[in-house]
Design a protein around this motif. Sequence first.
Motif, mmCIF file in Angstrom:
data_model
loop_
_atom_site.group_PDB
_atom_site.id
_atom_site.type_symbol
_atom_site.label_atom_id
_atom_site.label_comp_id
_atom_site.label_asym_id
_atom_site.label_seq_id
_atom_site.Cartn_x
_atom_site.Cartn_y
_atom_site.Cartn_z
ATOM 1 N N SER A 133 0.809 -1.220 0.000
ATOM 2 C CA SER A 133 0.000 0.000 0.000
ATOM 3 C C SER A 133 0.844 1.272 0.000
ATOM 4 O O SER A 133 0.308 2.363 -0.196
ATOM 5 C CB SER A 133 -0.937 0.022 1.206
ATOM 6 N N GLU A 218 -1.591 9.711 -4.001
ATOM 7 C CA GLU A 218 -1.854 9.305 -5.377
ATOM 8 C C GLU A 218 -3.260 9.705 -5.782
ATOM 9 O O GLU A 218 -4.222 9.461 -5.055
ATOM 10 C CB GLU A 218 -1.681 7.802 -5.559
ATOM 11 N N GLU A 222 -2.979 10.096 -11.682
ATOM 12 C CA GLU A 222 -1.613 9.599 -11.512
ATOM 13 C C GLU A 222 -1.596 8.075 -11.538
ATOM 14 O O GLU A 222 -0.667 7.463 -12.082
ATOM 15 C CB GLU A 222 -1.035 10.110 -10.192
ATOM 16 N N ALA A 223 -2.617 7.437 -10.966
ATOM 17 C CA ALA A 223 -2.693 5.974 -10.978
ATOM 18 C C ALA A 223 -2.826 5.446 -12.396
ATOM 19 O O ALA A 223 -2.279 4.386 -12.735
ATOM 20 C CB ALA A 223 -3.876 5.507 -10.124
ATOM 21 N N SER A 226 0.727 6.206 -14.212
ATOM 22 C CA SER A 226 1.853 5.415 -13.719
ATOM 23 C C SER A 226 1.319 4.269 -12.861
ATOM 24 O O SER A 226 1.097 4.435 -11.662
ATOM 25 C CB SER A 226 2.796 6.303 -12.899
ATOM 26 N N TRP A 228 0.486 1.340 -10.369
ATOM 27 C CA TRP A 228 1.073 1.079 -9.056
ATOM 28 C C TRP A 228 2.021 -0.120 -9.082
ATOM 29 O O TRP A 228 3.039 -0.123 -8.399
ATOM 30 C CB TRP A 228 -0.034 0.866 -8.032
ATOM 31 N N GLU A 229 1.715 -1.119 -9.870
ATOM 32 C CA GLU A 229 2.590 -2.292 -9.960
ATOM 33 C C GLU A 229 3.987 -1.886 -10.418
ATOM 34 O O GLU A 229 4.987 -2.384 -9.912
ATOM 35 C CB GLU A 229 1.984 -3.316 -10.931
ATOM 36 N N VAL A 231 5.283 1.167 -10.113
ATOM 37 C CA VAL A 231 5.862 2.006 -9.062
ATOM 38 C C VAL A 231 6.498 1.149 -7.974
ATOM 39 O O VAL A 231 7.625 1.401 -7.534
ATOM 40 C CB VAL A 231 4.784 2.933 -8.457
ATOM 41 N N THR A 232 5.784 0.119 -7.524
ATOM 42 C CA THR A 232 6.326 -0.719 -6.451
ATOM 43 C C THR A 232 7.533 -1.521 -6.920
ATOM 44 O O THR A 232 8.520 -1.654 -6.188
ATOM 45 C CB THR A 232 5.245 -1.678 -5.923
ATOM 46 N N ASP A 263 -0.682 4.533 -2.007
ATOM 47 C CA ASP A 263 -1.495 4.213 -3.181
ATOM 48 C C ASP A 263 -2.834 4.936 -3.159
ATOM 49 O O ASP A 263 -3.183 5.642 -2.193
ATOM 50 C CB ASP A 263 -1.655 2.707 -3.319
ATOM 51 N N LEU A 264 -3.588 4.749 -4.234
ATOM 52 C CA LEU A 264 -4.850 5.471 -4.394
ATOM 53 C C LEU A 264 -5.859 5.103 -3.319
ATOM 54 O O LEU A 264 -6.548 5.983 -2.781
ATOM 55 C CB LEU A 264 -5.422 5.176 -5.792
#
Length: 559
Positions: A133, A218, A222-223, A226, A228-229, A231-232, A263-264
């Motif tokens: 998260s 976020e 932005e989600a 870019s 999230w997978e 980003v992490t 995260d969002l």
Amino acid sequence: MWRFVPKAGGRSVRRVASHLVKTHPHQVEKSSTSTRRPMRLLLATILATNAAFSPAAIKAHITFLANDLLEGRGTGTRGHRIAANYVAAQFAAAGLETSFQEVPFRETVASRDSTVTLTRDGAEPVTLRAFESFVTQGDPLQDDRTIDAPIVFAGFGITAADQNYDDYANVDVRGKIAAVFPGAPPSFANAIRAHHSSSLNKIENAAKHGAIALITLESPKEALRSPWERVTRQSKLGTMHWMQADGAPHAVNPSLSAGVGIDLESTKWIFGDEADAVFASLDAGQPKAKPLAMSARIHLISAHRNLTSPNVIGILCGSDPKLRDEYVVYTAHLDHLGITEPVNGDAINNGAMDNGTGIASIIEIAKAFAALPQRPRRSILFVATTGEEKGLKGSDYFANNPTVPFESIVADINIDMLMLLHRTRDVVVHGIDSSDLGDMARDAAKAMKIEISADRAPEEVVFVRSDQYPFIRRGIPAIFANVGYNAVAPGIDMAEETKVWRRTRYHSPSDDLQQPLDFDAALLPIELDFRIGLAAANRDARPKWKPGDFFGQTFGRSR
């Protein structure tokens, strides 16, 4: 009008030069002593502006650089070192003076045991897990650090007096945790928006206002931009800072060295029923900063190690006794992400587009300059940088520790991630209105009979996300060109295809040699960059910032 492909050693150029001397002796050999040097420069310019760069050469370089054997060219890795030696060999083969600038780094990687615990007044705490998260690149100063403080929402985290805008005007973040969104108000001009969107500037501004930690929130946009997978996956690689002479990591503020991004879903939880209104206020460029009725306990566990990774330097000495000690710099980053967690079974982030294209470009531009029968008046300095994917760190190191006197650097022309999706009739030139390098770009485009188009994706703020930005922050005029939007083939929406590529292939293992690549698409921005550099190197005056330009006023006065 003939066209030629420069060869290593410049043999084809010399043949054409010899032909011109024989067919135009009245212009070259019979010119007076006072006019002979200008005539030679004219001859060189005629030759240069008829140069045709080779798609086959671009393809050959990228094929090597993006091979799995180089394992993604991660900063400080064996694969990056192999790539650095390849670039050095190419520079040397062209006749450049070649060297390595070893950059001393401190690497920081966060542990998955790091946590963020959010406590809303009167409710049970909610604990977020690292790389689920929230993401973090750890604390570059401490192995184990805990910060527990109230959270203050600070909009975009921007203070811009010239725009009459200040997210911190009505809130007090001293001793507290500032929570901000990425980006900047869409009403800002593109260049100003890019500058204030820089994460480095947001960290500096939060620290200036007394915050002790920074949470990056976020938004839905932005989600989408870019995932999230991605980003992490990239955050797990950690970050690097170059080490100063006193042993401290550069650009790390001891009062605010800890940061996380959430995260969002967690962002929505923080704002509760107000989330949709907050997101709408971002689109309107008017987020309302305020204290939040909650606190955060940020616990970061970090591992550190020291390493080195090289910038590759190539210098072509200029021909003018008075100007050869000044340098036009070309930059392109050699590093990429290296090896990450696999995506669809592939763990190697080859970086074909990002930035095999840029390195291939500066190699061929170096060869074209070296092949001229008359070298440019100023010297040309090429830097294949390391650590760009760690936050422009190799470029920043060079800009602060140049291998030539700092005052001798007159301009930077950066090349990064040419979008080789389709051939176009136009280019996009970031920074075109900031300095008279933009005038040189317009002159070059006019001579090439091509268009210069406006940036259609200002939200990507690319002018602060690549290696020209550290030069700009030190007051050096810079420019960055890329493929445009007007595709040669009919029925192609380049803007949309670029967005899809960024969402699906950018910073992923699929940016490899298996994707469709149109190597001919590289030719326009490469030739444009070559012409800009030639013009900057041959004219009497140094490139300068435009009167009233934001970057010139903000950074250029120090030079």
